[in-house]
Design a protein around this motif. Sequence first.
Motif, PDB file in Angstrom:
ATOM      1  N   GLY A 248       3.278  -5.089  -3.714  1.00  0.00           N
ATOM      2  CA  GLY A 248       4.099  -3.936  -4.058  1.00  0.00           C
ATOM      3  C   GLY A 248       3.983  -3.516  -5.514  1.00  0.00           C
ATOM      4  N   ILE A 249       2.930  -3.965  -6.196  1.00  0.00           N
ATOM      5  CA  ILE A 249       2.745  -3.665  -7.618  1.00  0.00           C
ATOM      6  C   ILE A 249       1.667  -2.601  -7.786  1.00  0.00           C
ATOM      7  N   ALA A 250       1.966  -1.594  -8.595  1.00  0.00           N
ATOM      8  CA  ALA A 250       0.984  -0.563  -8.941  1.00  0.00           C
ATOM      9  C   ALA A 250       0.691  -0.665 -10.436  1.00  0.00           C
TER      10      ALA A 250
ATOM     11  N   ASN B  29       0.805  -1.213   0.000  1.00  0.00           N
ATOM     12  CA  ASN B  29       0.000   0.000   0.000  1.00  0.00           C
ATOM     13  C   ASN B  29       0.848   1.277   0.000  1.00  0.00           C
TER      14      ASN B  29
ATOM     15  N   HIS C 113      -1.776   6.935  -6.919  1.00  0.00           N
ATOM     16  CA  HIS C 113      -2.116   5.514  -7.024  1.00  0.00           C
ATOM     17  C   HIS C 113      -1.471   4.800  -5.843  1.00  0.00           C
ATOM     18  N   HIS C 114      -1.821   3.542  -5.637  1.00  0.00           N
ATOM     19  CA  HIS C 114      -1.244   2.771  -4.527  1.00  0.00           C
ATOM     20  C   HIS C 114      -0.860   1.382  -5.008  1.00  0.00           C
ATOM     21  N   THR C 115       0.173   0.839  -4.378  1.00  0.00           N
ATOM     22  CA  THR C 115       0.584  -0.528  -4.693  1.00  0.00           C
ATOM     23  C   THR C 115      -0.323  -1.517  -3.981  1.00  0.00           C
ATOM     24  N   ASP C 116      -0.342  -2.725  -4.507  1.00  0.00           N
ATOM     25  CA  ASP C 116      -1.105  -3.798  -3.863  1.00  0.00           C
ATOM     26  C   ASP C 116      -0.240  -4.486  -2.805  1.00  0.00           C
TER      27      ASP C 116
ATOM     28  N   VAL D 277       2.012   6.001  -4.984  1.00  0.00           N
ATOM     29  CA  VAL D 277       2.788   6.306  -6.184  1.00  0.00           C
ATOM     30  C   VAL D 277       2.164   7.543  -6.823  1.00  0.00           C
TER      31      VAL D 277
END
Length: 71
Positions: free
Chosen positions: A27-29, A2, A21-24, A5
């Motif tokens: 760690g992926i956005a 989370n 935006h935010h990563t899942d 970005v």
Amino acid sequence: MNAQVELFDRAPDGAVEITLHHTDEAGIAVLPVTAGHEYLADAVVLEPLDAPTPSDPVWLSRWASLTFSVP
């Protein structure tokens, strides 16, 4: 994870739009992009540390940035 970005989107006419935006959990956005635009994506994550002494750091900072264009 989370992490936030920030995505700077520059259109061919020079107009810039900034979106967040935010990563899942992994760690992926997933960032939305448009053909013909240029981008800067950046992120900063601050993590607290257990400082054994007052002179030790209390935060760990992780910085990342990426510039790219979409043909």
